[in-house]
Write an enzyme that holds these catalytic residues in place. Structure first.
Site, short mmCIF file in Angstrom:
data_model
loop_
_atom_site.label_atom_id
_atom_site.label_comp_id
_atom_site.label_asym_id
_atom_site.label_seq_id
_atom_site.Cartn_x
_atom_site.Cartn_y
_atom_site.Cartn_z
N ARG A 30 0.80 -1.23 0.00
CA ARG A 30 0.00 0.00 0.00
C ARG A 30 0.83 1.28 0.00
O ARG A 30 0.64 2.15 -0.83
CB ARG A 30 -0.95 0.01 1.21
CG ARG A 30 -2.04 -1.04 1.12
CD ARG A 30 -3.13 -0.82 2.12
NE ARG A 30 -3.97 0.31 1.79
CZ ARG A 30 -5.10 0.61 2.42
NH1 ARG A 30 -5.52 -0.16 3.40
NH2 ARG A 30 -5.82 1.65 2.09
N HIS A 76 -8.57 -2.57 -6.74
CA HIS A 76 -8.16 -1.89 -5.50
C HIS A 76 -9.36 -1.69 -4.57
O HIS A 76 -9.98 -0.62 -4.55
CB HIS A 76 -7.52 -0.53 -5.83
CG HIS A 76 -6.71 0.04 -4.71
ND1 HIS A 76 -5.47 -0.45 -4.36
CD2 HIS A 76 -6.95 1.06 -3.85
CE1 HIS A 76 -4.98 0.24 -3.36
NE2 HIS A 76 -5.86 1.16 -3.02
N TYR A 120 -17.42 15.36 -11.35
CA TYR A 120 -17.29 16.56 -12.19
C TYR A 120 -16.05 16.53 -13.07
O TYR A 120 -16.01 17.17 -14.12
CB TYR A 120 -17.25 17.82 -11.33
CG TYR A 120 -18.49 18.03 -10.50
CD1 TYR A 120 -19.74 18.17 -11.09
CD2 TYR A 120 -18.41 18.09 -9.11
CE1 TYR A 120 -20.88 18.37 -10.32
CE2 TYR A 120 -19.54 18.28 -8.32
CZ TYR A 120 -20.77 18.42 -8.95
OH TYR A 120 -21.90 18.61 -8.19
#
Length: 745
Positions: A30, A76, A120
């Site tokens: 990670r 993931h 967006y």
């Protein structure tokens, strides 16, 4: 449950093993980048998913939410925010030396504004990501492994052909360790890789002829060039970064300082903090040269303008900004990465060594794959060329066959038993055919137009190219020098296409030194009115206005202007205030609220005693609480540096009633709410540390408390108090022992 299924184990051992497993998972899977591609798993998975979605640099953008959702569902499963954050950072040119994602929309700003929501914004791969990070991924150059639920395959590492870990840097916090690698210049890093390939014994010192130091996207100046060699040799150290200040001339014969580049560490909220720090320098009178400060930064770059008064000392002000603000900051380098599944701190040359080894591995797998395909192609081309020479026989075999199986058996093994021939000669010739399996399949799939003369010529020309390719691939695989030439040529192409000029200047600069002007020590008079407005005036000013000053002010003290005031409150706190921070001026100036100048809060606390540290140095203070606790404390104990400290320890539901200068020749009279009076000698009060509660002065009845104290000496004038209309002369009270009940009046 069957007892044989119960496994007994030591709890501490189980916890230790579980925590180590967790820690290693965070470290390897990670938080830390892989040395080969310089990517954390979340970055690698996001880029690979974008590649799978077909988001090429020349294709339309796709919503970030689609990319995040697809990455989370396939590769993931750690939450959408971590994926989107990684996507955003890879698109920010002020954080990455070479952005890997082409973002469309609001992807945040250098001043700390966050990116718009993923619904967006849109994104696609950068050209460099597609060509340098993912181009050969389908050529079996890297291993693939199962995803979290074993429904997909994902690359263990991306086939990155530039040292991304140096070019883009890396940062991550794991368990018990962290990485912080600064970004570097693309041209320099590629030159360094080429230099290593030509001389694998190159030292870190020699490597710095090519890679001179970090190159931050925000520019700035590295001020400690002398420390870089040690940092690159050990893999850790501290880099001092300064912002770039330019001096501009403005009308009125004035100058202004313009900050055009900032330290890499100032990205985000630290720009706002820098502006506040400059305001603080002005408010605290560390400088009087700054008239105004404005942040005129835009998409075109950083521009923070400091307008200066006429005649300002520019060099002194620069040093002040470097010393007292984030305009000079430290970047802590820790070149930690995952190497062969384990975290390792690396030197500069070792980083490049691991990268070059990876490039040789990629090239070996790539050209082994290409060689095998070229040999397969050669085999088929040889079969087709041979087939064209006996095309009439092949046509006769096909026309005489009942099915493809019989025809293929004839072409491969010369089996003519199931085929009808027009002549015995043809049968004999067919029995001599020995095509391979692949050649036979290619012949059966061949179209008739291939028999055209030009097509035959093209086939022979392709065959020659295939032979040349095979020779080239074999040479690359058999000779490391040939493979190195191929890799170097590729690196030079990348340098030409993606190189850029260095942004960060590297130098050895003198440490910024701020010589604060020494204040000329003099006596001033501290004045504070009943509303808490405080100021200082010259002694002569006070003397001229003594009558008005005495009547209008609650506290009047003669102090040194270099001293500090001690503000004692009934809650047992002491707040320090530099006298130089008080407004100094005319007698009729209003002053400033003492709350604004110190940590004292008049709404929450009541001020009961004020004096300066110098005045207290040779004195002792007498503390008295409402619950009749009493003690003497040496004034030197209050010479501290903290702005707020505990002046005494108080019992529950107790507060300070009085603090006064201690005089051992006096007697003290304590008066309680129930009109009990006790007079005893001050020299019977023990001296204690400020952290002590003290001893009992008067023994109080239940629900009683001290309301007033008086000091009486042998030569005092008569002191009397009124008790329910009856006069009590304190001088006539009998001097008793401390810690007694006293007398009723």
């Amino acid at each position: 449950m069957d007892a044989t299924n119960i496994i007994q184990t030591e709890y501490s051992e189980l916890m230790q093993k579980s925590y180590i497993d967790y820690a290693m998972s965070v470290i390897v899977a990670r938080a830390l980048p892989d040395i080969r591609d310089g990517l954390k798993p979340v970055q690698r998975r996001t880029l690979y998913d974008m590649y799978e979605l077909g988001l090429r640099y020349d294709k339309p953008y796709r919503k970030s939410a689609r990319i995040v959702g697809d990455t989370m569902g396939k590769y993931h499963p750690h939450g959408d925010s971590s994926i989107y954050d990684a996507l955003v950072v890879m698109a920010q040119d002020f954080k990455k030396g070479m952005p890997l994602v082409d973002g469309h929309g609001n992807f945040g700003s250098i001043e700390g504004d966050g990116a718009a929501a993923m619904r967006y914004t849109e994104a696609r791969l950068q050209k460099v990501t597609q060509e340098v990070f993912l181009s050969d991924i389908e050529k079996d150059v890297v291993d693939f492994g199962p995803n979290f639920d074993e429904t997909e395959k994902e690359p263990i590492v991306l086939p990155v052909k530039m040292p991304n870990i140096l070019i883009n840097g890396a940062e991550g916090i794991a368990v018990g360790m962290a990485t912080n690698i600064p970004p570097h210049n693309v041209n320099e890093v590629l030159d360094g890789v080429v230099a290593y390939m030509k001389n694998p014994d190159i030292t870190n010192h020699e490597m710095m002829n090519y890679i001179t130091g970090p190159d931050f996207p925000t520019g700035g100046i590295i001020a400690n060039k002398k420390d870089l060699l040690n940092i690159y040799e050990t893999g850790s150290g501290k880099i001092k970064i300064r912002g770039k200040i330019e001096v501009e001339q403005v009308k009125g014969n004035k100058e202004r300082l313009v900050i055009t580049e900032i330290p890499y560490t100032m990205i985000g909220a630290n720009i706002g903090k820098f502006l506040n720090d400059v305001y603080s320098l002005v408010e605290s009178k560390k400088t009087n040269d700054i008239i105004d400060i404005t942040n005129q930064s835009s998409k075109d770059g950083i521009r923070i303008v400091l307008d200066l008064k006429k005649g300002a000392n520019v060099e002194t002000l620069k040093n002040l900004l470097y010393k007292k603000t984030k305009l000079e900051d430290t970047f802590g380098v820790n070149m930690l990465a995952v190497v062969n599944g384990r975290p390792e701190t690396l030197s500069l040359v070792s980083v490049i060594k691991h990268h070059v080894d990876f490039q040789y591995e990629l090239a070996t797998r790539k050209y082994t794959n290409l060689l095998q395909k070229a040999r397969d192609k050669k085999e088929i081309q040889e079969g087709l060329i041979k087939a064209c020479d006996v095309i009439d026989l092949i046509i006769e075999i096909l026309r005489g066959s009942k099915n493809i199986k019989d025809a293929k058996a004839c072409l491969i093994n010369g089996d003519t038993s199931k085929i009808k021939f027009k002549s015995e000669i043809s049968k004999i010739q067919a029995g001599e055919l020995h095509f391979t399996e692949k050649q036979a399949s290619a012949i059966l799939d061949m179209r008739l137009y291939k028999l055209i003369g030009l097509e035959l010529d093209a086939l022979k020309k392709e065959y020659e190219e295939t032979l040349n390719n095979i020779a080239t691939y074999e040479d690359i695989l058999e000779n490391r020098s040939s493979m190195a030439k191929v890799i170097i040529k590729q690196l030079n192409t990348y340098k030409k296409n993606y190189g850029r000029e260095r942004r960060t200047v590297i130098d050895n600069l003198k440490e910024a030194v701020v010589v604060e002007e020494k204040i000329k020590t003099k006596d001033v008079v501290f004045l504070m009115d009943r509303f808490g407005y405080a100021k200082t005036v010259d002694v002569s000013v006070y003397e001229r206005n003594k009558e008005a000053a005495d009547s209008e002010n609650r506290i009047i003290l003669t102090v040194k202007n270099t001293d500090k005031l001690c503000l004692f409150t009934e809650q047992g706190q002491m707040h320090l205030l530099k006298i130089i921070d008080l407004p100094h001026g005319k007698f009729r100036d209003k002053g400033s609220p003492i709350d604004n100048l110190s940590n004292y809060d008049s709404k929450e606390e009541r001020l009961i005693f004020v004096d300066s540290i110098l005045n207290l140095a040779d004195k002792k203070l007498l503390f008295i609480t409402k619950k009749s606790m009493i003690k003497v404390v040496d004034g030197k104990e209050f010479d501290v540096t903290r702005r707020t400290t505990s002046a005494t320890k108080l019992n529950d539901d107790d507060i300070l009633l009085n603090i006064s200068i201690y005089d051992e020749n006096n007697t003290i009279v304590m008066r309680s709410r129930k009109e009990m009076f006790l007079r005893f000698a001050c020299n019977t009060i023990p001296e204690k540390k400020k952290g002590a509660v003290g001893v009992r002065g008067m023994r109080l009845a239940d629900n009683d408390e001290i309301i007033e104290t008086y000091f009486v000496s042998d030569d005092s004038d008569t002191i009397s108090v009124d008790v329910k209309g009856k006069e009590v002369v304190l001088n006539r009270l009998h001097v008793a022992n401390r810690d007694t009940k006293g007398v009723k009046k």
